[in-house]
Scaffold this motif. Structure first.
Motif, PDB file in Angstrom:
ATOM      1  N   UNK A   1       3.869 -11.918  -8.700  1.00  0.00           N
ATOM      2  CA  UNK A   1       3.006 -11.180  -7.780  1.00  0.00           C
ATOM      3  C   UNK A   1       1.546 -11.492  -8.109  1.00  0.00           C
ATOM      4  N   UNK A   2       0.678 -11.309  -7.121  1.00  0.00           N
ATOM      5  CA  UNK A   2      -0.725 -11.698  -7.283  1.00  0.00           C
ATOM      6  C   UNK A   2      -1.479 -10.850  -8.292  1.00  0.00           C
ATOM      7  N   UNK A   3      -1.150  -9.566  -8.395  1.00  0.00           N
ATOM      8  CA  UNK A   3      -1.889  -8.646  -9.259  1.00  0.00           C
ATOM      9  C   UNK A   3      -0.932  -7.725 -10.004  1.00  0.00           C
ATOM     10  N   UNK A   4      -1.471  -7.013 -10.995  1.00  0.00           N
ATOM     11  CA  UNK A   4      -0.668  -6.022 -11.712  1.00  0.00           C
ATOM     12  C   UNK A   4      -0.134  -4.961 -10.752  1.00  0.00           C
ATOM     13  N   UNK A   5      -1.002  -4.495  -9.854  1.00  0.00           N
ATOM     14  CA  UNK A   5      -0.574  -3.442  -8.925  1.00  0.00           C
ATOM     15  C   UNK A   5       0.550  -3.929  -8.033  1.00  0.00           C
ATOM     16  N   UNK A   6       0.424  -5.136  -7.511  1.00  0.00           N
ATOM     17  CA  UNK A   6       1.482  -5.680  -6.667  1.00  0.00           C
ATOM     18  C   UNK A   6       2.794  -5.800  -7.445  1.00  0.00           C
TER      19      UNK A   6
ATOM     20  N   UNK B   1       0.849  -1.192   0.000  1.00  0.00           N
ATOM     21  CA  UNK B   1       0.000   0.000   0.000  1.00  0.00           C
ATOM     22  C   UNK B   1       0.885   1.243   0.000  1.00  0.00           C
ATOM     23  N   UNK B   2       1.021   1.833  -1.153  1.00  0.00           N
ATOM     24  CA  UNK B   2       1.817   3.054  -1.269  1.00  0.00           C
ATOM     25  C   UNK B   2       1.335   3.832  -2.484  1.00  0.00           C
ATOM     26  N   UNK B   3       1.614   5.116  -2.491  1.00  0.00           N
ATOM     27  CA  UNK B   3       1.249   5.947  -3.624  1.00  0.00           C
ATOM     28  C   UNK B   3       2.193   5.714  -4.792  1.00  0.00           C
ATOM     29  N   UNK B   4       1.669   5.871  -5.995  1.00  0.00           N
ATOM     30  CA  UNK B   4       2.478   5.714  -7.201  1.00  0.00           C
ATOM     31  C   UNK B   4       2.635   7.058  -7.896  1.00  0.00           C
ATOM     32  N   UNK B   5       3.744   7.255  -8.600  1.00  0.00           N
ATOM     33  CA  UNK B   5       3.922   8.520  -9.324  1.00  0.00           C
ATOM     34  C   UNK B   5       2.845   8.702 -10.389  1.00  0.00           C
ATOM     35  N   UNK B   6       2.574   9.936 -10.734  1.00  0.00           N
ATOM     36  CA  UNK B   6       1.684  10.190 -11.859  1.00  0.00           C
ATOM     37  C   UNK B   6       2.431   9.948 -13.167  1.00  0.00           C
TER      38      UNK B   6
ATOM     39  N   UNK C   1      -0.432  15.158 -16.262  1.00  0.00           N
ATOM     40  CA  UNK C   1      -0.141  14.000 -15.411  1.00  0.00           C
ATOM     41  C   UNK C   1      -1.422  13.251 -15.031  1.00  0.00           C
ATOM     42  N   UNK C   2      -1.345  11.921 -15.127  1.00  0.00           N
ATOM     43  CA  UNK C   2      -2.494  11.054 -14.878  1.00  0.00           C
ATOM     44  C   UNK C   2      -2.161  10.029 -13.801  1.00  0.00           C
ATOM     45  N   UNK C   3      -3.171   9.639 -13.033  1.00  0.00           N
ATOM     46  CA  UNK C   3      -2.997   8.605 -12.022  1.00  0.00           C
ATOM     47  C   UNK C   3      -3.025   7.223 -12.674  1.00  0.00           C
ATOM     48  N   UNK C   4      -2.228   6.282 -12.119  1.00  0.00           N
ATOM     49  CA  UNK C   4      -2.436   4.879 -12.465  1.00  0.00           C
ATOM     50  C   UNK C   4      -3.859   4.497 -12.080  1.00  0.00           C
ATOM     51  N   UNK C   5      -4.514   3.677 -12.901  1.00  0.00           N
ATOM     52  CA  UNK C   5      -5.863   3.209 -12.576  1.00  0.00           C
ATOM     53  C   UNK C   5      -5.884   1.680 -12.569  1.00  0.00           C
ATOM     54  N   UNK C   6      -6.453   1.122 -11.516  1.00  0.00           N
ATOM     55  CA  UNK C   6      -6.571  -0.331 -11.376  1.00  0.00           C
ATOM     56  C   UNK C   6      -8.026  -0.680 -11.087  1.00  0.00           C
ATOM     57  N   UNK C   7      -8.451  -1.864 -11.563  1.00  0.00           N
ATOM     58  CA  UNK C   7      -9.806  -2.294 -11.223  1.00  0.00           C
ATOM     59  C   UNK C   7      -9.823  -2.919  -9.830  1.00  0.00           C
ATOM     60  N   UNK C   8     -10.970  -3.438  -9.418  1.00  0.00           N
ATOM     61  CA  UNK C   8     -11.120  -3.960  -8.052  1.00  0.00           C
ATOM     62  C   UNK C   8     -10.203  -5.153  -7.805  1.00  0.00           C
ATOM     63  N   UNK C   9      -9.766  -5.839  -8.856  1.00  0.00           N
ATOM     64  CA  UNK C   9      -8.885  -7.000  -8.705  1.00  0.00           C
ATOM     65  C   UNK C   9      -7.413  -6.625  -8.858  1.00  0.00           C
ATOM     66  N   UNK C  10      -7.120  -5.331  -8.926  1.00  0.00           N
ATOM     67  CA  UNK C  10      -5.733  -4.894  -9.032  1.00  0.00           C
ATOM     68  C   UNK C  10      -5.171  -4.954 -10.427  1.00  0.00           C
ATOM     69  N   UNK C  11      -6.024  -5.110 -11.446  1.00  0.00           N
ATOM     70  CA  UNK C  11      -5.569  -5.156 -12.837  1.00  0.00           C
ATOM     71  C   UNK C  11      -5.373  -3.748 -13.361  1.00  0.00           C
ATOM     72  N   UNK C  12      -4.240  -3.495 -14.001  1.00  0.00           N
ATOM     73  CA  UNK C  12      -3.946  -2.173 -14.550  1.00  0.00           C
ATOM     74  C   UNK C  12      -4.891  -1.865 -15.713  1.00  0.00           C
ATOM     75  N   UNK C  13      -5.521  -0.723 -15.653  1.00  0.00           N
ATOM     76  CA  UNK C  13      -6.430  -0.309 -16.717  1.00  0.00           C
ATOM     77  C   UNK C  13      -5.652   0.370 -17.827  1.00  0.00           C
TER      78      UNK C  13
END
Length: 433
Positions: A361-366, A19-24, A419-431
């Motif tokens: 890792x379990x998900x794209x975000x991880x 759980x941490x913030x990601x760069x834009x 600058x845009x935020x990373x976006x992930x769905x509820x399962x941690x998949x990168x949009x």
């Protein structure tokens, strides 16, 4: 069918957790030379009309080679070639020519062609697939050279392939017509036999094998396809047999001048959305990443601390060769692997490193967070991140704000978004962006 590797997920301790913030990220347009063919059928007809009198082809059964690579405009190229041969009253048919790909079986290779839209219905000719080979020629040291039995029983062979830099070695002849002849048409046995030389010798093996085979087979003509940096056909050449050896190095040089690159030289984390055999022989092109599975020198790319690969393309049919060049991947990708296809391909090529499985890792975000936390950087917010769809489509990419601040130093790139935020769905998949 999904395999059961890492069933139940992956659990371990990561300092600070996930759980941490990601760069834009900022969308960047990279610009490359864009010479392209606007009318592929017309160019194909022009090349065929420039060949010698085709009347000698009357009544001949001719095998047209088609490989496992995704090639822009391949369907109209094949259709015009078939129409030309029919007009000469020849009897063309297609032979899958892809070494050990498609799990080294006839049905698998036909399935790969179908995934590109190449079927008997779309081509209006038979597709004849087999792993049977015949001994046609011999290398100077006694190693036999094999070719597809069905193709050799025909009256002639029409070579058709993309001419491009190879993913595992450098030389005057790399991936193209001669490689299609001695590796693609060699099926599993022939490809395996030649690959035992090792890629460090392929700079002479491919020209030598190709020349020896050309002395033993009838090739009325060969079709070389050259793409630009946007994965579009920029040139088509129809070459008669006597000119193949001299012509191919010239067209390879043309292809090398028109490959896409990542224009940012220093990267902490490279995120690759997808890899696959339709993208490159190694899933992600070492001519872009600088990381060949063969270990052969001569490849150049950005300095990359960690590479993350998130998924396989559908067209690769589970063959994840090249994943071994990544540092981090996802549970979804690993469970989508067809280990039979991947291991057969890696074993045939002798590049076992390409089939190794990186940290999962379990998900794209991880996967992205893990790569950032284990890279040699102190502040994630200042990390130099590049996110690409794949190594073929590099005109639009995403870069972190730290790299966007360096854009003035790169003349062929410009920022095209805020600058845009990373976006992930509820399962941690990168949009997708």
């Amino acid at each position: 069918m999904r395999n059961k590797l890492f069933e139940g997920g992956v659990s371990f301790v990561l300092d600070g957790g996930f759980h941490c913030g990601l760069p834009k990220m900022v969308k960047v347009q990279q610009s490359f030379k864009r010479q392209k063919l606007d009318d592929i059928p017309a160019k194909m007809r022009e090349e065929l009309e420039n060949l010698s009198d085709g009347s000698s082809l009357k009544g001949q059964r001719l095998a047209i080679t088609v490989g496992s690579r995704g090639i822009s405009g391949l369907i109209p190229v094949l259709q015009e070639t078939i129409a030309y041969l029919h007009a000469q009253e020849a009897e063309p048919f297609i032979v899958p020519s892809m070494g050990s790909h498609g799990s080294a079986n006839a049905e698998g290779q036909v399935a790969i062609l179908a995934s590109y839209g190449i079927t008997e219905a779309s081509m209006k000719v038979p597709i004849r697939s087999s792993m049977d080979v015949v001994h046609v020629a011999t290398m100077p040291d006694g190693i036999p050279l094999y070719l597809d039995k069905i193709a050799m029983e025909a009256d002639g062979i029409i070579l058709c392939n993309k001419i491009k830099p190879h993913a595992d070695f450098k030389g005057g002849v790399e991936s193209g017509l001669l490689k299609m002849l001695c590796i693609g048409l060699g099926n599993h046995l022939g490809a395996s036999s030649l690959h035992r030389y090792g890629f460090h010798q392929f700079h002479w093996v491919i020209p030598e094998a190709g020349e020896r085979l050309l002395q033993k087979v009838n090739i009325p003509f060969a079709i070389g396809l050259i793409e630009n940096a946007y994965d579009e056909l920029m040139d088509i050449v129809a070459v008669e047999q006597a000119h193949i050896l001299d012509a191919e190095p010239r067209y390879l040089a043309q292809a090398k001048q028109n490959i896409a690159q990542i224009l940012f030289p220093d990267i902490d984390v490279l995120i690759i959305q997808e890899i696959g055999k339709n993208i490159s022989g190694e899933g992600m092109d070492p001519n872009v990443t600088g990381r060949p599975g063969s270990g052969v020198a001569g490849f150049h790319g950005p300095s990359i601390r960690s590479t993350v690969v998130l998924a396989l393309t559908k067209a690769t049919h589970g063959n994840g060769v090249g994943i071994g060049m990544a540092d981090v991947t996802t549970l979804g990708l690993v469970q989508s692997l067809d280990l039979s296809a991947m291991y057969t391909n890696a074993a045939t090529a002798g590049t076992l490193a390409t089939a190794k499985i990186p940290m999962v890792m379990n998900t794209d975000r991880e996967a992205i967070v893990f790569a950032l936390k284990t890279a040699p950087i102190h502040d994630i917010q200042t990390a130099k991140i590049v996110w690409i769809k794949n190594t073929l489509e590099l005109d639009t990419i995403m870069v972190s704000t730290s790299l966007a601040n360096e854009i003035d130093d790169i003349s062929a790139a410009k920022c095209v978004s805020d600058p845009l935020e990373f976006r992930f769905d509820a399962q941690g998949k990168l949009m997708p962006w």
